[in-house]
Motif scaffolding. Structure first.
Motif, PDB file in Angstrom:
ATOM      1  N   SER A  37      -5.276  -9.359  10.986  1.00 56.23           N
ATOM      2  CA  SER A  37      -4.299  -8.171  10.521  1.00 56.23           C
ATOM      3  C   SER A  37      -3.191  -8.578  11.365  1.00 56.23           C
ATOM      4  O   SER A  37      -1.628  -8.984  10.088  1.00 56.23           O
ATOM      5  CB  SER A  37      -4.425  -7.133   9.850  1.00 56.23           C
ATOM      6  N   LYS A  51      -1.647  -4.027   7.377  1.00 51.74           N
ATOM      7  CA  LYS A  51      -1.879  -2.705   8.290  1.00 51.74           C
ATOM      8  C   LYS A  51      -3.096  -3.221   9.437  1.00 51.74           C
ATOM      9  O   LYS A  51      -4.066  -3.755   9.172  1.00 51.74           O
ATOM     10  CB  LYS A  51      -2.214  -1.823   7.301  1.00 51.74           C
ATOM     11  N   THR A  59      -9.027  -2.707   7.599  1.00 50.31           N
ATOM     12  CA  THR A  59      -8.909  -3.138   6.010  1.00 50.31           C
ATOM     13  C   THR A  59     -10.311  -3.438   5.218  1.00 50.31           C
ATOM     14  O   THR A  59     -10.662  -3.305   5.771  1.00 50.31           O
ATOM     15  CB  THR A  59      -8.266  -5.226   6.521  1.00 50.31           C
ATOM     16  N   ASP A  75      -5.430 -11.089   3.062  1.00 49.51           N
ATOM     17  CA  ASP A  75      -5.861 -10.486   4.405  1.00 49.51           C
ATOM     18  C   ASP A  75      -7.388  -9.832   3.930  1.00 49.51           C
ATOM     19  O   ASP A  75      -6.826  -8.864   2.852  1.00 49.51           O
ATOM     20  CB  ASP A  75      -5.015  -9.002   4.818  1.00 49.51           C
TER      21      ASP A  75
HETATM   22 MG    MG Z   1      -7.355  -5.592   9.101  1.00 42.23          MG
END
Ligand code: MG
Ligand code: GTP
Length: 197
Positions: A37, A51, A59, A75
């Protein structure tokens, strides 16, 4: 290439819920906490777009970000996070592998590796699986700022060398630091080349 605009599009719990347009996608994958991320935010010059967290396992969905209204950065959740329950881990791995195998828009997978560590079995197995599945991918070493340029390069070369027993043609690799913005131009130029091809 410059990123003029980067926007969050959707968080999907499965492939069937990913965007339906046919724009090219570039996905970021690797162990939990490796810096997926953070790398997306660094490439986009957009803090807080994806995030991030000091705690692994942040994530959990397939997150699409639309870039310049033309293509997506994706992501993905990390693999190999021991503190998750076996059931959750299996579900995430299932989600990641079906995304990778069932997404014709997927133009390239970036496999992130923490440049400080020796080659781990789980990363090796993942890279072998991508190769066997004919998925286009390259390696991105992360957190180079934690070692400095000379040691980072040495570690990266050693890591790549350890692939040679099984793979004749090695994938391209990049050395990056999201903290120092190292490797940004190289990764973006690589994406640009694929977009143009
Ligand atoms: Mg992540
Ligand atoms: P999951 O979503 O949990 O799988 O993690 P992730 O791979 O997305 O990692 P994330 O980007 O959330 O970063 C994890 C931690 O590593 C955070 O505390 C980041 O600040 C830190 N980090 C990421 N990239 C770098 C880097 O290039 N240098 C340094 N020093 N720290 C980094």
């Amino acid at each position: 290439m410059e990123i003029k605009k980067s926007e969050f599009t959707i968080s999907a719990p499965r492939v069937s819920m990913c965007p339906k347009d046919n724009k090219a996608e570039y996905a970021f994958i690797g162990r939990s906490n490796v810096g997926k991320s953070s790398l997306i935010n660094m490439l986009c010059n957009h803090k807080g777009l994806a995030k991030t967290s000091a705690t692994p396992g942040k994530t959990l969905l397939i997150n699409h970000f639309i870039i310049n209204n033309e293509w997506y950065l994706v992501d993905l959740p990390g693999y190999g996070f021991a503190k998750r329950s076996k059931t959750v881990q299996k579900q995430l791995e299932q989600m990641i592998s079906s995304y990778i195998l069932q997404r014709p828009q997927l133009a390239n997978v970036f496999v992130l590796i923490d440049v400080r560590h020796e080659q781990q079995k789980i990363d090796r197995e993942f890279v072998d699986w991508l190769g066997e599945s004919n998925v286009p991918f390259c390696i991105v070493f992360t957190k180079a700022d934690k070692l400095g340029p000379v040691k980072a390069r040495m570690n990266a070369e050693k890591w790549m060398h350890a692939l040679e027993d099984r793979w004749e043609a090695l994938p391209p690799y990049f050395i990056t630091s999201s903290e120092k913005k190292t490797g940004r131009d190289e990764v973006l130029d690589y994406i640009d080349e694929i977009n143009k091809s």
